[in-house]
Design a protein around this motif. Structure first.
Motif, PDB file in Angstrom:
ATOM      1  N   PRO A 294     -44.598  -3.588   4.371  1.00 58.38           N
ATOM      2  CA  PRO A 294     -43.465  -2.843   4.945  1.00 58.38           C
ATOM      3  C   PRO A 294     -43.881  -2.066   6.188  1.00 58.38           C
ATOM      4  N   PHE A 295     -42.958  -1.977   7.141  1.00 56.47           N
ATOM      5  CA  PHE A 295     -43.108  -1.230   8.377  1.00 56.47           C
ATOM      6  C   PHE A 295     -44.199  -1.837   9.275  1.00 56.47           C
ATOM      7  N   VAL A 296     -45.432  -1.832   8.825  1.00 54.46           N
ATOM      8  CA  VAL A 296     -46.549  -2.258   9.663  1.00 54.46           C
ATOM      9  C   VAL A 296     -46.457  -3.740  10.005  1.00 54.46           C
ATOM     10  N   GLY A 297     -46.190  -4.591   9.000  1.00 51.09           N
ATOM     11  CA  GLY A 297     -46.120  -6.020   9.253  1.00 51.09           C
ATOM     12  C   GLY A 297     -45.011  -6.393  10.218  1.00 51.09           C
ATOM     13  N   ALA A 298     -43.852  -5.753  10.078  1.00 50.86           N
ATOM     14  CA  ALA A 298     -42.742  -6.055  10.979  1.00 50.86           C
ATOM     15  C   ALA A 298     -43.062  -5.653  12.413  1.00 50.86           C
ATOM     16  N   ILE A 299     -43.714  -4.518  12.600  1.00 50.30           N
ATOM     17  CA  ILE A 299     -44.041  -4.055  13.953  1.00 50.30           C
ATOM     18  C   ILE A 299     -45.064  -4.981  14.610  1.00 50.30           C
ATOM     19  N   VAL A 300     -46.104  -5.353  13.860  1.00 48.92           N
ATOM     20  CA  VAL A 300     -47.168  -6.179  14.440  1.00 48.92           C
ATOM     21  C   VAL A 300     -46.658  -7.574  14.780  1.00 48.92           C
ATOM     22  N   THR A 301     -45.953  -8.216  13.851  1.00 50.26           N
ATOM     23  CA  THR A 301     -45.458  -9.566  14.119  1.00 50.26           C
ATOM     24  C   THR A 301     -44.400  -9.572  15.217  1.00 50.26           C
ATOM     25  N   GLY A 302     -43.566  -8.548  15.278  1.00 51.03           N
ATOM     26  CA  GLY A 302     -42.598  -8.466  16.373  1.00 51.03           C
ATOM     27  C   GLY A 302     -43.268  -8.293  17.723  1.00 51.03           C
ATOM     28  N   ALA A 303     -44.347  -7.490  17.752  1.00 49.50           N
ATOM     29  CA  ALA A 303     -45.085  -7.316  19.001  1.00 49.50           C
ATOM     30  C   ALA A 303     -45.733  -8.623  19.449  1.00 49.50           C
ATOM     31  N   ILE A 304     -46.222  -9.422  18.515  1.00 45.60           N
ATOM     32  CA  ILE A 304     -46.807 -10.721  18.867  1.00 45.60           C
ATOM     33  C   ILE A 304     -45.752 -11.640  19.470  1.00 45.60           C
ATOM     34  N   ALA A 305     -44.545 -11.650  18.880  1.00 46.29           N
ATOM     35  CA  ALA A 305     -43.472 -12.479  19.434  1.00 46.29           C
ATOM     36  C   ALA A 305     -43.112 -12.057  20.852  1.00 46.29           C
ATOM     37  N   VAL A 306     -43.035 -10.750  21.093  1.00 47.82           N
ATOM     38  CA  VAL A 306     -42.729 -10.256  22.440  1.00 47.82           C
ATOM     39  C   VAL A 306     -43.851 -10.615  23.412  1.00 47.82           C
ATOM     40  N   LEU A 307     -45.092 -10.526  22.957  1.00 46.38           N
ATOM     41  CA  LEU A 307     -46.225 -10.853  23.826  1.00 46.38           C
ATOM     42  C   LEU A 307     -46.226 -12.335  24.206  1.00 46.38           C
ATOM     43  N   VAL A 308     -45.917 -13.216  23.254  1.00 48.35           N
ATOM     44  CA  VAL A 308     -45.845 -14.644  23.563  1.00 48.35           C
ATOM     45  C   VAL A 308     -44.750 -14.912  24.596  1.00 48.35           C
ATOM     46  N   ALA A 309     -43.595 -14.270  24.443  1.00 49.34           N
ATOM     47  CA  ALA A 309     -42.519 -14.438  25.420  1.00 49.34           C
ATOM     48  C   ALA A 309     -42.928 -13.926  26.794  1.00 49.34           C
ATOM     49  N   LEU A 310     -43.675 -12.819  26.830  1.00 48.26           N
ATOM     50  CA  LEU A 310     -44.120 -12.268  28.117  1.00 48.26           C
ATOM     51  C   LEU A 310     -45.092 -13.209  28.809  1.00 48.26           C
ATOM     52  N   VAL A 311     -46.030 -13.770  28.056  1.00 47.16           N
ATOM     53  CA  VAL A 311     -47.040 -14.638  28.659  1.00 47.16           C
ATOM     54  C   VAL A 311     -46.431 -15.949  29.123  1.00 47.16           C
ATOM     55  N   THR A 312     -45.490 -16.490  28.371  1.00 44.49           N
ATOM     56  CA  THR A 312     -44.980 -17.830  28.667  1.00 44.49           C
ATOM     57  C   THR A 312     -43.819 -17.835  29.646  1.00 44.49           C
ATOM     58  N   GLN A 313     -42.930 -16.822  29.577  1.00 43.03           N
ATOM     59  CA  GLN A 313     -41.701 -16.903  30.370  1.00 43.03           C
ATOM     60  C   GLN A 313     -41.410 -15.658  31.199  1.00 43.03           C
ATOM     61  N   GLY A 314     -42.242 -14.637  31.130  1.00 41.75           N
ATOM     62  CA  GLY A 314     -42.045 -13.484  31.996  1.00 41.75           C
ATOM     63  C   GLY A 314     -41.317 -12.333  31.329  1.00 41.75           C
ATOM     64  N   TRP A 315     -40.999 -11.310  32.191  1.00 42.17           N
ATOM     65  CA  TRP A 315     -40.434 -10.055  31.680  1.00 42.17           C
ATOM     66  C   TRP A 315     -39.042 -10.224  31.100  1.00 42.17           C
ATOM     67  N   VAL A 316     -38.230 -11.072  31.684  1.00 40.78           N
ATOM     68  CA  VAL A 316     -36.849 -11.204  31.200  1.00 40.78           C
ATOM     69  C   VAL A 316     -36.827 -11.735  29.767  1.00 40.78           C
ATOM     70  N   SER A 317     -37.568 -12.805  29.538  1.00 41.12           N
ATOM     71  CA  SER A 317     -37.616 -13.354  28.178  1.00 41.12           C
ATOM     72  C   SER A 317     -38.262 -12.364  27.206  1.00 41.12           C
ATOM     73  N   ALA A 318     -39.249 -11.610  27.683  1.00 41.26           N
ATOM     74  CA  ALA A 318     -39.883 -10.617  26.813  1.00 41.26           C
ATOM     75  C   ALA A 318     -38.892  -9.529  26.404  1.00 41.26           C
ATOM     76  N   VAL A 325     -35.954  -8.785  18.208  1.00 44.89           N
ATOM     77  CA  VAL A 325     -36.800  -8.180  17.178  1.00 44.89           C
ATOM     78  C   VAL A 325     -36.206  -6.857  16.698  1.00 44.89           C
ATOM     79  N   LEU A 326     -35.758  -6.030  17.642  1.00 46.44           N
ATOM     80  CA  LEU A 326     -35.157  -4.748  17.258  1.00 46.44           C
ATOM     81  C   LEU A 326     -33.877  -4.944  16.446  1.00 46.44           C
ATOM     82  N   LEU A 327     -33.075  -5.949  16.807  1.00 41.16           N
ATOM     83  CA  LEU A 327     -31.851  -6.222  16.057  1.00 41.16           C
ATOM     84  C   LEU A 327     -32.161  -6.631  14.624  1.00 41.16           C
ATOM     85  N   VAL A 328     -33.157  -7.519  14.464  1.00 40.43           N
ATOM     86  CA  VAL A 328     -33.540  -7.946  13.119  1.00 40.43           C
ATOM     87  C   VAL A 328     -34.102  -6.778  12.316  1.00 40.43           C
TER      88      VAL A 328
END
Length: 446
Positions: A294-318, A325-328
């Motif tokens: 709880p709490f920790v796992g959701a934050i870490v995995t959401g941050a990884i998803a945002v980081l992948v979007a930033l690396v692959t498609q830039g700031w807009v996709s991130a 992630v925040l909505l979920v």
């Protein structure tokens, strides 16, 4: 013989013999005796009563904390065995409904139904890992190329942006990083060795967990009967009823957590797929397993998803991925957790946060994973033992399983307990009732 004007010695000695300890002296008023059944008023001493009470509480708390610390130390020493057994309990709670359904629908014996359930679980886990592995193999090349482009853009921004760093400065930083990596080769090798040992422990733990899960499903009631049979006779029924309620709480937590993790994985995985990220499926699997913390796992995995979007498609996709992630997380925190998880574990969100933090400090990821179910089960058991039944609908019709047919260990334990009880009864009949009891009183003791 007494004479007038002179008191008899027997007369003067009588009040002292009949009075309370510290009888009043001649001419002083006698202190009233306390009423029968009431305690005498404590006389003031050199230590105030508040300090005495604080000291009594203090040493008891010290003993309790020492016992808890000793138990945690023992669990840490035996973690290679304790963690697989705990995982086996969670898997047993999860697979028990499936085993009962297979017994009822297919008319299978319990051993065959338990084996089929374990095989289906292994197939499901292997399928998820296979899908995630294929996605990683297919997308890692694209991800590496896009990451290299991102590093190149970062270097250009450092040299041409507002910092105006020269090429020599950047080359010097890169050289320092290379030297640091070369100097830490020994640490990397030792880390690889520790990873190899950890992989061996994980493999051994997996085998222990599967073995225990299979036998918990086949003969869990017999194992529980053996454990309860080790307790004194007077406490077996209460422990059995408390264990039933703790088992129900553990089952409710496991099923609810799987539902919450599934919602998180579907939401974030669908968002990654809509954005056409290269690792959408592995991200969904990672979010599913990470949501069990709880709490920790959701934050870490959401941050990884945002980081992948930033690396692959830039700031807009991130930013879009961050919004998903925040909505979920808002859906989980304000809808699923209060209505489902709060009802399952009956713990306040603040208590859940503190328990997860404490578990992670004590035992790392494993502690954070098992902190909430342990706290929920302990809360249910303690409340029941103190007269607050969270599951009154269970009743007490299911008595302690004194005998498990076909279980020789339980039979031997029961036979030994019965022999000891018969010897105790014979001793009581031979020597008579104990002091303070009557012949009609029930026997005292295990």
């Amino acid at each position: 013989m007494s004479t007038p004007g002179r008191r008899d010695d027997a007369t003067t000695a009588a009040p002292a013999a009949d009075g309370a300890p510290g009888a009043a002296q001649e001419g002083a008023p006698a202190e009233p005796l306390p009423a029968p059944g009431t305690a005498a008023t404590p006389r003031p001493g050199p230590v105030p009563p508040a300090v005495q009470a604080a000291a009594a509480w203090s040493w008891r708390l010290i003993v309790i904390l020492a016992a808890v610390a000793l138990g945690v130390w023992g669990l840490a020493v035996l973690k290679v065995i304790v963690v697989p057994v705990a995982i086996a309990l969670l898997l047993t709670v999860l697979l028990s409904p499936l085993v009962r359904a297979l017994q009822r629908w297919l008319r299978l014996p319990r051993a065959a139904a338990s084996g089929i359930a374990v095989v289906l679980l292994l197939g499901l886990v292997a399928g998820l890992l296979t899908l995630a592995g294929q996605s990683i193999v297919n997308g890692v090349t694209e991800l590496w190329d896009q990451a290299s482009d991102g590093v190149t853009k970062l270097v250009d921004w450092l040299s041409e942006g507002p910092l105006h760093l020269g090429t020599a400065d950047i080359d010097e930083w890169i050289t320092q990083l290379q030297d640091a990596a070369a100097s830490s080769a020994d640490q990397i090798a030792s880390g690889a060795l520790s990873v190899g040992v950890t992989v061996g422990h994980v493999a051994a733990g997996t085998l222990i967990a599967l073995f225990c899960t299979l036998f918990f499903l086949i003969d869990g009631r017999g194992i529980w009967a053996w454990l309860v049979g080790l307790l004194p006779r007077g406490s077996r029924e209460r422990v059995h009823q408390a264990g039933r309620r703790g088992w129900v709480t553990l089952g409710a937590y496991t099923r609810t957590q799987i539902l919450v993790a599934g919602v998180d994985a579907i939401g974030i995985g669908a968002g990654a797929a809509i954005l056409q990220l290269p690792l959408a499926m592995p991200l969904a699997v990672l979010v599913f397993f990470g949501s069990f913390i709880p709490f920790v796992g959701a934050i870490v995995t959401g941050a990884i998803a945002v980081l992948v979007a930033l690396v692959t498609q830039g700031w807009v996709s991130a930013l879009i991925m961050l919004g998903i992630v925040l909505l979920v997380q808002q859906l989980e925190g304000h809808v699923l957790q209060p209505f489902l998880m709060g009802h399952a574990v009956s713990l306040h969100p603040v208590a859940v946060l503190l328990v997860v933090t404490s578990g992670s400090l004590v035992a790392g990821i494993v502690g954070a994973l098992f902190a909430v179910p342990i706290a929920a089960v302990v809360n249910t058991v303690v409340l029941y033992l103190h007269g607050h039944d969270k599951f009154p609908q269970l009743g007490t019709h299911d008595h302690v399983p004194i005998r498990a047919k076909g279980h020789p260990v339980v039979d031997r334990a029961i036979a030994a307990a019965a022999e000891a009880e018969s010897e105790a009864d014979a001793a009581r009949h031979e020597h008579g009732p104990a002091r303070g009891t009557t012949a009609g009183d029930p026997p005292v003791g295990p």
